[in-house]
Design a protein around this motif. Sequence first.
Motif, mmCIF file in Angstrom:
data_model
loop_
_atom_site.group_PDB
_atom_site.id
_atom_site.type_symbol
_atom_site.label_atom_id
_atom_site.label_comp_id
_atom_site.label_asym_id
_atom_site.label_seq_id
_atom_site.Cartn_x
_atom_site.Cartn_y
_atom_site.Cartn_z
ATOM 1 N N LEU A 54 0.866 -1.182 0.000
ATOM 2 C CA LEU A 54 0.000 0.000 0.000
ATOM 3 C C LEU A 54 0.901 1.230 0.000
ATOM 4 C CD1 LEU A 54 -2.611 -0.971 2.744
ATOM 5 C CD2 LEU A 54 -3.046 -0.856 0.297
ATOM 6 N N VAL A 55 0.397 2.286 -0.587
ATOM 7 C CA VAL A 55 1.201 3.504 -0.741
ATOM 8 C C VAL A 55 0.490 4.662 -0.054
ATOM 9 C CG1 VAL A 55 2.148 5.108 -2.455
ATOM 10 C CG2 VAL A 55 2.101 2.644 -2.946
ATOM 11 N N VAL A 98 -0.115 0.496 -9.211
ATOM 12 C CA VAL A 98 0.482 1.390 -8.202
ATOM 13 C C VAL A 98 -0.532 2.493 -7.852
ATOM 14 C CG1 VAL A 98 2.376 2.982 -7.684
ATOM 15 C CG2 VAL A 98 2.850 0.844 -8.879
ATOM 16 N N ALA A 99 -1.253 2.986 -8.855
ATOM 17 C CA ALA A 99 -2.286 4.012 -8.586
ATOM 18 C C ALA A 99 -3.382 3.423 -7.691
ATOM 19 C CB ALA A 99 -2.869 4.515 -9.904
ATOM 20 N N PHE A 100 -3.760 2.182 -7.932
ATOM 21 C CA PHE A 100 -4.773 1.497 -7.102
ATOM 22 C C PHE A 100 -4.265 1.374 -5.661
ATOM 23 C CE2 PHE A 100 -6.263 -2.921 -5.808
ATOM 24 C CZ PHE A 100 -7.605 -2.605 -5.606
ATOM 25 N N ALA A 101 -2.992 0.982 -5.519
ATOM 26 C CA ALA A 101 -2.410 0.797 -4.181
ATOM 27 C C ALA A 101 -2.287 2.124 -3.443
ATOM 28 C CB ALA A 101 -1.043 0.124 -4.295
ATOM 29 N N GLU A 104 -7.645 3.650 -3.976
ATOM 30 C CA GLU A 104 -8.814 2.871 -3.563
ATOM 31 C C GLU A 104 -8.566 1.619 -2.746
ATOM 32 O OE1 GLU A 104 -11.956 1.609 -6.455
ATOM 33 O OE2 GLU A 104 -10.394 2.372 -7.766
ATOM 34 N N LYS A 105 -7.401 0.969 -2.925
ATOM 35 C CA LYS A 105 -7.222 -0.413 -2.468
ATOM 36 C C LYS A 105 -7.571 -0.598 -0.988
ATOM 37 C CE LYS A 105 -3.457 -3.839 -2.351
ATOM 38 N NZ LYS A 105 -2.024 -3.977 -2.660
ATOM 39 N N ASP A 107 -9.280 1.313 1.174
ATOM 40 C CA ASP A 107 -10.673 1.606 1.561
ATOM 41 C C ASP A 107 -11.620 0.532 1.041
ATOM 42 O OD1 ASP A 107 -9.766 3.834 2.776
ATOM 43 O OD2 ASP A 107 -10.420 5.234 1.218
ATOM 44 N N TRP A 108 -11.347 0.058 -0.153
ATOM 45 C CA TRP A 108 -12.185 -0.995 -0.751
ATOM 46 C C TRP A 108 -12.155 -2.242 0.141
ATOM 47 C CZ3 TRP A 108 -10.360 -5.414 -3.964
ATOM 48 C CH2 TRP A 108 -11.390 -6.061 -4.628
ATOM 49 N N LEU A 109 -10.953 -2.609 0.569
ATOM 50 C CA LEU A 109 -10.828 -3.786 1.441
ATOM 51 C C LEU A 109 -11.450 -3.527 2.811
ATOM 52 C CD1 LEU A 109 -7.159 -4.880 0.653
ATOM 53 C CD2 LEU A 109 -9.225 -6.188 0.145
ATOM 54 N N CYS A 110 -11.183 -2.354 3.338
ATOM 55 C CA CYS A 110 -11.657 -2.011 4.681
ATOM 56 C C CYS A 110 -13.190 -2.062 4.731
ATOM 57 C CB CYS A 110 -11.117 -0.623 5.028
ATOM 58 S SG CYS A 110 -11.406 -0.186 6.723
ATOM 59 N N ALA A 111 -13.826 -1.582 3.675
ATOM 60 C CA ALA A 111 -15.301 -1.583 3.635
ATOM 61 C C ALA A 111 -15.854 -3.011 3.680
ATOM 62 C CB ALA A 111 -15.783 -0.869 2.374
#
Length: 552
Positions: A54-55, A98-101, A104-105, A107-111
């Motif tokens: 994650l970035v 890399v842009a996804f990481a 969104e990545k 928050d998408w998982l956290c949700a």
Amino acid sequence: MADEADVIVVGAGLAGLVAATEIAEAGKRVLVLDQEGEQSLGGQAFWSLGGLFLVDSPEQRRLNIRDSFDLAWQDWQGTAGFDRDEDHWPKRWAEAYVAFAASEKRDWLCAMGHRIFPVVGWAERGGYDALGHGNSVPRFHVTWGTGPGIVEVFARRAREAEKRGRLSFRFRHRVDALVTVNGAVTGVSGAILEPTSIVRGQSSPRTVIGDFTLGAQAVIVASGGIGGNHDLVRQNWPARLGRAPRRMVAGVPAHVDGRMIAISETAGARLINRDRMWHYVEGLENWDPIWPNHGIRILPGPSSMWFDARGRRLPAPLYPGYDTLGQLAHIMASGYDYSWFILTQSIIKKEFALSGSEQNPDLTGKSWRQVLRRATNKAAPGPVEAFKRQGRDFIVRDTLEDLVAGMNALVGDGLLDAGEIRRQIEARDRELDNPFTKDSQVMGIHNARNYLGDKLIRTAKPHRILDPAHGPLIAVRLNILTRKTLGGLETDLDARVFGTNGQPIEGLYAAGEVSGFGGGGMHGYRALEGTFLGGCLFSGRNAGRAAARAVG
Ligand SMILES: Cc1cc2nc3c(=O)[nH]c(=O)nc-3n(C[C@H](O)[C@H](O)[C@H](O)COP(=O)(O)OP(=O)(O)OC[C@H]3O[C@@H](n4cnc5c(N)ncnc54)[C@H](O)[C@@H]3O)c2cc1C
């Protein structure tokens, strides 16, 4: 052939589960086939540490790590070394990933209920210059609950979709062919394997009890890589890494057999970058194996001294956790398939972690009490101590001469000279009298301890290796361990598979490791770590969404 579903997904690993749940949530019907039994749901991801790249995450910011898309993309390109015409789609996937990481990545998982352990790990530190290989900053975010924790998120979504009648599983269905009509993929055919009650991860029987042919408007191949098939690994071994090792341990279960790659090629798919692979050099023979030739990787902190089979210290910057493929090439050039760590009890206690959900019961079991014990105990974590006591590759002695005698006895060839090893360790130990030094490994240790996460749980306080107060001395034989396949089926950003004619094959998609985690090899030559599960999430999501749109 009446279609039983809009889309068929081959493989119930992480990539397949992500793709299938996206399809079901888009309101389409999806069938998920896997050659293994239901008990193996989730594939390799279950065994993983759940480490995610994650970035600029809140976890990084809390630890004073300043990260950004620009820094991560600089690191990715320096690491990937894209240099081929066929890197067109891999590079586009890499940039999108890399842009996804960086957005969104997390928050998408956290949700969906996914949670992260707060201390961020620093994998693949590089040690070259700013444009070279490696992570400039720590980015390895371990899932709270490790591999099972990430599988659970998507398994739960899949079971909910199953209840709604959108998704169904067919376990013990091994796909042997893609069905094509006029060049378009219209289904799959294969063998039904006998039911099995083996424990997850063990090799399952291949006895055939029937066959099947199933049709759909689209097929997504999500069948994993080749790491469990050592013949294929050797066949694809690139000359730049030296000769293929004669002896390797297996870092993945036997179902990671690579068969679907050739099956997809037979249907016209284009495989690229087959010579790019990501195998580790810190493999241990598992004293308590689950799958055949089961190897476990040490995730090392930066302090152990590293020697080749003849007892010569590995050159800068080939230090533990710095440059996996640089180390692999160097070790293979030594003429032997193994190398050695020499370290102290103080180092093993703080710096050794073993990659695998079952090797980290505290994180896998989500137990804060056990995690805190890891930080405060005098001994190393239980599974590491168990390897120290029972693992064939470990030698523990009070004096260096006894240690080297044990090392020579393990290999049986008397290659190591205790005097020469002593000379190199004493030279390194003399560099510890000042807070500055010319030894770049020692510099790296000081640098690591400027990062709070490493200082707390990952990097031992600098000390002399030969100081008995930090003993006993420990030597570990390190074997080559097969793991990831970096090349794969060439895909566009919608995960559509290209044919050898350069056009997308109608009805065929690929996701996860079989597609080189996106595009046919989004990592290029090397990886920054935590990018494999992430690549399955991103490519599975893209494939699922694109296939759902396409089937109308
Ligand atoms: C011990 C371990 C630790 C790891 N740690 C990390 C980590 O911390 N971070 C990270 O990013 N990555 C990690 N990885 C790598 C990561 O787990 C894998 O790259 C990823 O899970 C691959 O997922 P996949 O869905 O592409 O393939 P797989 O998980 O291999 O799943 C493919 C599925 O397809 C099925 N299949 C194959 N062929 C057929 C066929 N012909 N017919 C029917 N079914 C078929 C298989 O049975 C399997 O269930 C680790 C891996 C291991 C083993």
